[in-house]
Design a protein around this motif. Sequence first.
Motif, PDB file in Angstrom:
ATOM      1  N   ASP A 169       0.856  -1.210   0.078  1.00  9.25           N
ATOM      2  CA  ASP A 169      -0.068   0.087  -0.090  1.00  9.25           C
ATOM      3  C   ASP A 169       0.796   1.235  -0.018  1.00  9.25           C
ATOM      4  OD1 ASP A 169      -1.818   2.127   0.616  1.00  9.25           O
ATOM      5  OD2 ASP A 169      -2.996   0.945   1.745  1.00  9.25           O
ATOM      6  N   ASP A 170       1.156   2.046  -1.306  1.00 11.93           N
ATOM      7  CA  ASP A 170       1.806   3.225  -1.240  1.00 11.93           C
ATOM      8  C   ASP A 170       1.487   4.217  -0.228  1.00 11.93           C
ATOM      9  OD1 ASP A 170       3.138   1.708  -3.192  1.00 11.93           O
ATOM     10  OD2 ASP A 170       2.130   2.607  -4.867  1.00 11.93           O
ATOM     11  N   SER A 171       0.085   4.227  -0.084  1.00 15.09           N
ATOM     12  CA  SER A 171      -0.435   5.424   0.670  1.00 15.09           C
ATOM     13  C   SER A 171      -0.318   5.421   2.068  1.00 15.09           C
ATOM     14  CB  SER A 171      -1.988   5.552   0.402  1.00 15.09           C
ATOM     15  OG  SER A 171      -2.575   4.290   0.798  1.00 15.09           O
ATOM     16  N   TYR A 718       1.296  -7.049  -6.509  1.00 19.08           N
ATOM     17  CA  TYR A 718       1.927  -5.658  -6.677  1.00 19.08           C
ATOM     18  C   TYR A 718       3.459  -5.771  -7.122  1.00 19.08           C
ATOM     19  CZ  TYR A 718       3.561  -1.577  -4.029  1.00 19.08           C
ATOM     20  OH  TYR A 718       4.199  -0.177  -3.786  1.00 19.08           O
ATOM     21  N   ARG A 720       6.664  -2.668  -7.921  1.00 23.82           N
ATOM     22  CA  ARG A 720       7.019  -1.538  -7.863  1.00 23.82           C
ATOM     23  C   ARG A 720       8.762  -1.644  -8.040  1.00 23.82           C
ATOM     24  NH1 ARG A 720       5.821   3.331  -3.318  1.00 23.82           N
ATOM     25  NH2 ARG A 720       7.739   3.782  -3.198  1.00 23.82           N
ATOM     26  N   ASN A 744       8.129   4.182  -8.400  1.00 25.44           N
ATOM     27  CA  ASN A 744       7.421   3.478  -9.433  1.00 25.44           C
ATOM     28  C   ASN A 744       8.045   3.886 -10.812  1.00 25.44           C
ATOM     29  OD1 ASN A 744       5.330   1.712 -10.812  1.00 25.44           O
ATOM     30  ND2 ASN A 744       3.563   2.806  -9.936  1.00 25.44           N
ATOM     31  N   ASN A 750      -0.987  -0.525 -10.017  1.00 25.36           N
ATOM     32  CA  ASN A 750      -1.240  -1.310  -8.796  1.00 25.36           C
ATOM     33  C   ASN A 750      -2.231  -1.040  -7.986  1.00 25.36           C
ATOM     34  OD1 ASN A 750       1.271  -2.983  -8.617  1.00 25.36           O
ATOM     35  ND2 ASN A 750       2.376  -0.985  -8.098  1.00 25.36           N
ATOM     36  N   MET A 752      -5.114   0.021  -5.733  1.00 23.74           N
ATOM     37  CA  MET A 752      -5.515   0.453  -4.400  1.00 23.74           C
ATOM     38  C   MET A 752      -6.714   0.041  -3.685  1.00 23.74           C
ATOM     39  SD  MET A 752      -4.568   2.494  -1.650  1.00 23.74           S
ATOM     40  CE  MET A 752      -3.568   3.584  -2.209  1.00 23.74           C
ATOM     41  N   TRP A 753      -8.050   0.031  -4.369  1.00 24.59           N
ATOM     42  CA  TRP A 753      -9.121  -0.592  -3.903  1.00 24.59           C
ATOM     43  C   TRP A 753     -10.030  -0.368  -5.185  1.00 24.59           C
ATOM     44  CZ3 TRP A 753      -8.086   3.903  -0.552  1.00 24.59           C
ATOM     45  CH2 TRP A 753      -8.752   5.127  -1.087  1.00 24.59           C
ATOM     46  N   TYR A 767      -6.308   3.415  -8.480  1.00 28.40           N
ATOM     47  CA  TYR A 767      -4.997   2.867  -8.665  1.00 28.40           C
ATOM     48  C   TYR A 767      -3.925   3.635  -7.420  1.00 28.40           C
ATOM     49  CZ  TYR A 767      -6.320   0.435 -12.665  1.00 28.40           C
ATOM     50  OH  TYR A 767      -7.050  -0.410 -13.424  1.00 28.40           O
ATOM     51  N   GLN A 768      -2.859   2.797  -7.163  1.00 27.33           N
ATOM     52  CA  GLN A 768      -2.045   3.596  -6.215  1.00 27.33           C
ATOM     53  C   GLN A 768      -0.985   4.393  -6.931  1.00 27.33           C
ATOM     54  OE1 GLN A 768      -0.616   1.237  -2.811  1.00 27.33           O
ATOM     55  NE2 GLN A 768      -1.236  -0.788  -3.860  1.00 27.33           N
ATOM     56  N   GLN A 769      -0.010   5.031  -6.087  1.00 30.31           N
ATOM     57  CA  GLN A 769       0.664   5.813  -6.643  1.00 30.31           C
ATOM     58  C   GLN A 769       1.392   5.450  -8.073  1.00 30.31           C
ATOM     59  OE1 GLN A 769       3.854   7.199  -3.776  1.00 30.31           O
ATOM     60  NE2 GLN A 769       5.272   6.787  -5.426  1.00 30.31           N
TER      61      GLN A 769
END
Length: 781
Positions: A169-171, A718, A720, A744, A750, A752-753, A767-769
């Motif tokens: 999880d990048d966040s 995932y 990165r 990245n 990737n 996120m949810w 999407y994530q970062q």
Amino acid sequence: MKNISKIPLLLFCWIFAHTAASQDLTQTIRGRIVEKNTQEPIPGAHVIIVVNGNQKGAATSADGQFSLTEIPVGRYSLSATALGFAPFVAGNVLVNSGKETVLNIAMEENVNELETVVISAKVEKDQPLNKMAMVSARMFSSDDANRYAGSWGDPARMASNFAGVMAADDSRNDIIIRGNSPSGVLWRLDGFEIPNPNHFGSMGGTGGPVGMINNNQLTNSDFYTGAFPAEFGNATSGVFDLKLRSGNSEKHEFMGSMGFNGFEFGAEGPLSKKTDASYMVNGRYAFMKFLDLVGIDIAGTDGAIPEYRDLTAKVNLPLKSGHLQFVTMMGASHINMNPDMTDSTEFSPGTIGGIIDMTNEQYFAGLNYTHRFSAGTRLENRLSYRYFGSTLLREALQAPDEKYIFGVTSKADESCISYAPTLHHRFNSRNFLQVGTGIDLYRSDLNDVYYDMERTPTVFHNGKHHTALARAYAQWQHRFSDALSITPGMYSQYYALSGEITLEPRMCLKYAASERSSLNLGVGVHSQVTSRQISFYTENDLLPNKDLKMNKSLQAVLGYDLRLAKDMRLKTEIYYQHLYDVPVNKDIPEESLLNYGAGFYNRSDDVFVDGGTGKNYGIDLTVEKFFSNRYYFLITGSLYDAKYTPLDGKERRTAFAGNFSLTTLAGYEWKVFKNDLIAVNLKGSYVGGKRFVPVSVAQGFDEVSDYTRAYAERYPNYFRLDVNISMKNNFKRMAMEWFFEINNVTNHKNIMWQIFNRTAGKYDISYQQGFMPMGGCRVYF
């Protein structure tokens, strides 16, 4: 074209400046050498470094102090020897012109001190600082957090590179250890238990998007991934045992920094040179909020500018028979997101978005008085206060007409006063005893309301509550020889809210088959009280969850450590964890507290009952070449599974069962000109995708979670790749560090949810970062 034509001129000026500054720049290496267990100074120890092929040395004074002056800037290997102690080597000690290098060295006494033995000096970086820990523990330094690509100077993100630790999880920087919930992690700072040390975190949580602790203030610290010693309690997953360094007791020094994490300023120096009293303080303010305040528009934020600030400080006062230390950490964060849901270019019909307004505040202050009764006995007395407060307004709206879906308002705060005395006693070189007690007095004020589509309120927290947690432990280390040692211990805690008392036996064993290899074993029981947001859930003016038992974990770890070369090792561990007395959801019989903190299941407005179980098992592998000869690499891998059995009796994988992880880091450093360094660091991560609860559309377009298939499916794996480039410049009275990083690099998407779109009848994916460059600079003077 005019700007392009200036590039050669700028490059020439840069080269000229460094050529002019390429004089012989020097600095001082100072420090103190103590015995590892008692922390007593070792007088007469010899400290040696090699400078340009010549040895330069010093002997420690009666209080263990040493000083090496006029050392040219660069990297050195420093060794320390003392009669009756195992030799010590600190590899790649960095000396720069802007700051004195201060080392605190702990040496271990030989058991066979009367025999003629030959022990080769070795780098201790592969061993934890805490000699009571013999398995699933490792030491890390602030240099690691600065060096590893993708860490952002954050100890938690740095730890995600270690074997057994998963982060997809990048966040956030939540630490998922061996398939356990991140809520099972304990954070300690200089021996004090501290609240969640992250901005935008949650009460009872252990992670967040931005860490509050500045790694430049840390000295060598320990990180535990399981079967930890008896001194650590109320945790079932792992322990961050962070240590703040003391400020320079002879010279005032300053630091300024600007980068992605914010604007920072630090200061340290002597309070009294006669007594070696010192201070250290570091403050930070959010970078993007500063740009907003000066009128610079930040694209892509839609006005949602994260604001945070923090301050960490330490005061050290040596006394005649001990010392007095004061430590404080405080921070505040706020963000307001209010997107225009009617904007069809941003939100397709049926998309769920809305308003989020969140504020967090954390405070911690601790006072530690250590009294030395003799050279082998000391008593540490820790008195502390910690506070965590948060407010939240959440309104879920549906595009395009901003239809109200649900809402939550929350105002919660919790404070704790803690006192914890610890006695350390050394009988002889073979036997060491540590005994401690503690009491935590909690006050919680929780006020939470849920609003349905008709805006009908449901109160699930309302009012103030008080409770207490008392604990005691004892652990004893016996060294049969320099090769074989054992550490049995017992931990116990009493929780006033439920009235439960636990007894948690623990034991670690280490056998060094040779100077190059060792076998390690750890077993023990660990427990943790249920989050007070769950315990104080209110239903019909009652507290149905207040009598929940502590969730427990019986853990066993077997490890093998092989030194492949002087600065290279291979380490593997197999483990099994049996989880029991786990609270499970009465209203959702497919759920368990073991999934708490996953982002999918964080509710504290349900009734729980005891009786759930779970199990985690797997194997961790580490191949590591410590930084030497200007390069390093770290390869870690894990194969594991994490399962739980809730109220319906069916065994399922937990939300944290990613099943595998592979992380590779590597870096190389070049010396340029005479006094400067350039480094390139790489990181690649490949981790099993996050698990989720799918949505059933059997009831039209309404979102209904299908818990019969809870966590059976995963997002795609995932991946990165990160690149970090840094430069260290030394000048006559200052030193500068420049860093540039791309996260990245491949812009891999990737997930996120995913949120179910009620109108379209399908998932909207976030999407994530993506590809993100960042940079900054730091100056020491």
